[in-house]
Design an enzyme around this catalytic site. Structure first.
Site, PDB file in Angstrom:
ATOM      1  N   THR A   1      21.459 -41.702 -28.442  1.00 48.57           N
ATOM      2  CA  THR A   1      21.847 -40.309 -28.256  1.00 48.57           C
ATOM      3  C   THR A   1      21.807 -39.602 -29.430  1.00 48.57           C
ATOM      4  OG1 THR A   1      24.072 -40.409 -28.182  1.00 48.57           O
ATOM      5  CG2 THR A   1      23.132 -40.934 -26.087  1.00 48.57           C
ATOM      6  N   HIS A   2      21.423 -38.330 -29.719  1.00 46.41           N
ATOM      7  CA  HIS A   2      21.202 -37.988 -30.936  1.00 46.41           C
ATOM      8  C   HIS A   2      20.514 -38.599 -31.952  1.00 46.41           C
ATOM      9  CE1 HIS A   2      24.619 -35.425 -29.431  1.00 46.41           C
ATOM     10  NE2 HIS A   2      25.208 -36.514 -28.806  1.00 46.41           N
TER      11      HIS A   2
ATOM     12  N   GLU B   1       0.326 -38.366 -32.679  1.00 46.70           N
ATOM     13  CA  GLU B   1       0.561 -37.144 -33.230  1.00 46.70           C
ATOM     14  C   GLU B   1      -0.076 -35.916 -32.472  1.00 46.70           C
ATOM     15  OE1 GLU B   1      -0.157 -37.787 -37.470  1.00 46.70           O
ATOM     16  OE2 GLU B   1       1.309 -39.336 -37.320  1.00 46.70           O
TER      17      GLU B   1
ATOM     18  N   SER C   1      -6.136 -44.311 -43.545  1.00 46.86           N
ATOM     19  CA  SER C   1      -5.892 -43.156 -44.527  1.00 46.86           C
ATOM     20  C   SER C   1      -7.187 -43.155 -45.454  1.00 46.86           C
ATOM     21  CB  SER C   1      -4.939 -43.455 -45.301  1.00 46.86           C
ATOM     22  OG  SER C   1      -4.946 -42.578 -46.682  1.00 46.86           O
TER      23      SER C   1
ATOM     24  N   ASN D   1     -15.387 -10.161  -6.976  1.00 47.19           N
ATOM     25  CA  ASN D   1     -13.908 -10.469  -6.886  1.00 47.19           C
ATOM     26  C   ASN D   1     -13.648 -11.452  -6.139  1.00 47.19           C
ATOM     27  OD1 ASN D   1     -14.421  -8.266  -8.651  1.00 47.19           O
ATOM     28  ND2 ASN D   1     -13.560  -6.847  -7.473  1.00 47.19           N
TER      29      ASN D   1
ATOM     30  N   TYR E   1      -8.521  -6.325  -8.358  1.00 48.73           N
ATOM     31  CA  TYR E   1      -9.029  -7.002  -9.507  1.00 48.73           C
ATOM     32  C   TYR E   1      -9.215  -6.050 -10.749  1.00 48.73           C
ATOM     33  CZ  TYR E   1     -12.532  -9.158 -12.274  1.00 48.73           C
ATOM     34  OH  TYR E   1     -13.524  -9.713 -13.450  1.00 48.73           O
TER      35      TYR E   1
ATOM     36  N   LYS F   1      -2.819 -47.923 -44.978  1.00 45.67           N
ATOM     37  CA  LYS F   1      -2.147 -47.214 -44.016  1.00 45.67           C
ATOM     38  C   LYS F   1      -2.587 -47.234 -42.666  1.00 45.67           C
ATOM     39  CE  LYS F   1       0.791 -44.311 -44.194  1.00 45.67           C
ATOM     40  NZ  LYS F   1       0.360 -42.911 -44.569  1.00 45.67           N
TER      41      LYS F   1
ATOM     42  N   ASN G   1      -1.970 -45.242 -39.108  1.00 44.34           N
ATOM     43  CA  ASN G   1      -1.438 -44.013 -38.691  1.00 44.34           C
ATOM     44  C   ASN G   1      -1.241 -43.822 -36.908  1.00 44.34           C
ATOM     45  OD1 ASN G   1      -0.530 -43.454 -41.239  1.00 44.34           O
ATOM     46  ND2 ASN G   1      -2.516 -42.104 -41.461  1.00 44.34           N
TER      47      ASN G   1
ATOM     48  N   LYS H   1     -10.227 -17.957 -17.119  1.00 46.04           N
ATOM     49  CA  LYS H   1     -10.870 -19.376 -16.715  1.00 46.04           C
ATOM     50  C   LYS H   1     -10.868 -20.300 -18.261  1.00 46.04           C
ATOM     51  CE  LYS H   1     -14.033 -16.778 -14.839  1.00 46.04           C
ATOM     52  NZ  LYS H   1     -12.874 -15.749 -14.189  1.00 46.04           N
TER      53      LYS H   1
ATOM     54  N   GLN I   1     -11.109 -12.125 -15.984  1.00 49.37           N
ATOM     55  CA  GLN I   1     -12.184 -12.771 -16.759  1.00 49.37           C
ATOM     56  C   GLN I   1     -11.394 -13.866 -17.646  1.00 49.37           C
ATOM     57  OE1 GLN I   1     -16.331 -11.577 -16.853  1.00 49.37           O
ATOM     58  NE2 GLN I   1     -16.135 -11.621 -19.008  1.00 49.37           N
TER      59      GLN I   1
HETATM   60  N1  ARG Z   1     -17.037 -12.587 -14.437  1.00 51.54           N
HETATM   61  C1  ARG Z   1     -16.011 -11.753 -13.703  1.00 51.54           C
HETATM   62  C2  ARG Z   1     -14.562 -12.740 -13.780  1.00 51.54           C
HETATM   63  O1  ARG Z   1     -14.496 -13.780 -14.459  1.00 51.54           O
HETATM   64  C3  ARG Z   1     -16.356 -11.830 -12.272  1.00 51.54           C
HETATM   65  C4  ARG Z   1     -16.018 -10.762 -11.495  1.00 51.54           C
HETATM   66  C5  ARG Z   1     -16.350  -9.446 -11.836  1.00 51.54           C
HETATM   67  N2  ARG Z   1     -16.119  -8.323 -11.190  1.00 51.54           N
HETATM   68  C6  ARG Z   1     -16.067  -7.073 -11.389  1.00 51.54           C
HETATM   69  N3  ARG Z   1     -15.812  -6.456 -10.712  1.00 51.54           N
HETATM   70  N4  ARG Z   1     -16.530  -6.829 -12.470  1.00 51.54           N
HETATM   71  O2  ARG Z   1     -13.551 -12.067 -13.410  1.00 51.54           O
END
Ligand code: ARG
Length: 408
Positions: free
Chosen positions: A145-146, A272, A259, A100, A299, A265, A267, A307, A304
């Site tokens: 403007t606008h 975009e 295109s 954790n 926690y 074309k 583009n 990430k 998880q």
């Molecule tokens: N892979 C977990 C995460 O990204 C790591 C921590 C896991 N901790 C636990 N008590 N299961 O958060």
């Protein structure tokens, strides 16, 4: 399947493969940062006498050799993989920590690096914009403007407004990196440990907060969401300017697309896509906000999910800023078209009304008087206002000051 770190509790019989696949983290990108966090933790253990100097040396040496190629499907996450790959000596390294505090230590190192990197990538686009602003310091163009022609400015003035947005983005990334730089090491699973380990540098004050807090990731995703919102506005203008209808600029061939069917074309796909990716960037921020919302301390495995959006954002920031820098650097401005768009005498109507104000006419009367002449088609534009009396930016001075701030 290798034994999970917590296999002692479940008897080591192994999880159902479907459950295992569901639980596994998509966190390979975190590996170098977890190796660094583990090295720092091992040093703390050695300092407190829980590892010998030889053990620390062995751990440090092994950590330096671990790469993504060493990860296996049997690893629950990078933390488990590192412990496995450290071998026998790895059995000592988890003293006084939990995954954790380990995961959030590595994630903070990651976000810190990503936010610092964003600053470098921002500088690439900002410098490209500033170079164009400098060259177009005296190029007349209408301000809108606008999306209706409003008043005459210079292209340099307009481009410097883009640079201002990027400079505020810079401040937001600096804030995110400062928040990420705090260390949760020592928080353990939730309430520290009984082992007398030295405090890390810039420690968090509360172990429960340390393992539960993901504000630093939200700060980073907020910075990227605002950045992409800016890129979508810049992108939208690039798209407008390079249409035949506006014709203010031509797309460079090294940053435009053709295109598959219509041979003529060219583009503005880069602009975009930058505009389109703003939606995804906003989604990543709202997604993580929703993940964190209502989570009880401390926690929870929900975290998880923090990430993947951050990993994705980092790549998108880099990609969009670099591609747009190429596009902006290669734009071919059509100064004649820009000047022609300024020829409308109406762009001087505000100056005319203000000239009357200078003669003592109440502004509302002046406004009505000029408006009436515009309606009647008899409006005569006044002579151009001297630069010093206008609100127009001194582009050369502003570019020089901005360049300094960007280290250009
Ligand atoms: N892979 C977990 C995460 O990204 C790591 C921590 C896991 N901790 C636990 N008590 N299961 O958060």
């Amino acid at each position: 399947m290798t034994q999970p770190l917590w296999g002692g509790r479940t008897g080591g019989g192994g999880l159902d493969p479907e459950v295992w696949d569901f639980l596994r983290a998509d966190d390979t990108e975190l590996l170098p940062y977890d190796l660094e966090g583990t090295r720092i933790h091992a040093e703390r253990l050695a300092e407190a006498g829980f590892l010998t100097a030889d053990e620390l040396a062995e751990i440090t040496a092994r950590l330096a050799t671990i790469t993504a190629a060493d990860l296996e499907p049997g690893d629950e996450d990078v933390h488990s993989a590192i412990e496995r790959l450290l071998g026998d000596v790895g059995r000592k390294v988890h003293a006084g920590r939990s995954r954790n505090d380990q995961v959030v230590t590595a994630f903070r190192l990651y976000v810190f690096a990503a936010a610092r990197e964003a600053d470098e990538e921002l500088a690439i686009l900002a410098k490209a914009v500033l170079a164009r602003a400098e060259a177009e310091a005296a190029t007349p163009m209408p301000a809108y403007t606008h999306l209706q022609r409003a008043i005459g400015v210079t292209l340099g003035h307009h481009l410097l407004a883009w640079a201002e947005m990027l400079e505020r983005d810079r401040a937001r990334f600096a804030f995110a990196s400062a928040r990420a730089s705090q260390s949760p090491l020592g928080a353990g699973a939730v309430a520290g440990s009984t082992l007398p380990l030295p405090a890390p540098e810039n420690p968090m004050r509360n172990s429960m907060d340390a393992v539960a807090d993901r504000d630093f990731a939200l700060d980073y995703l907020y910075a990227t969401a605002v950045l992409f919102t800016h890129l979508s506005r810049i992108g939208e203008e690039l798209i407008l300017w390079t249409t035949s209808e506006f014709g203010f600029a031509k797309l460079p061939e090294n940053a435009a697309t053709g295109s598959s069917m219509m041979p003529q074309k060219l583009n503005a796909d880069v602009a975009e896509l930058a505009r389109g990716k703003a939606g995804t960037a906003i989604g990543r921020l709202t997604g993580l906000l929703a993940t964190v919302k209502s989570l009880p301390l401390a926690y929870n495995r929900d975290l998880q999910e923090d990430k993947p959006p951050v990993f994705a954002a980092r790549g998108e920031v880099r990609g969009a800023l670099r591609a747009l820098a190429v596009l902006v650097s290669g734009l071919e401005f059509d100064r004649e078209r820009l000047a022609a768009a300024c020829a409308d005498p109406g762009l001087r109507a505000t100056d005319a009304a203000e000239l009357l104000v200078k003669d003592g006419v109440p502004f509302r009367d002046a406004h009505e008087q000029v408006a009436a002449s515009v309606r009647a088609g008899t409006f005569e534009p006044p002579p151009a206002v001297p630069f010093a009396e206008s609100r127009h930016i001194d582009v050369a001075a502003a570019v020089a000051a901005a360049k300094k701030r960007w280290g250009a």
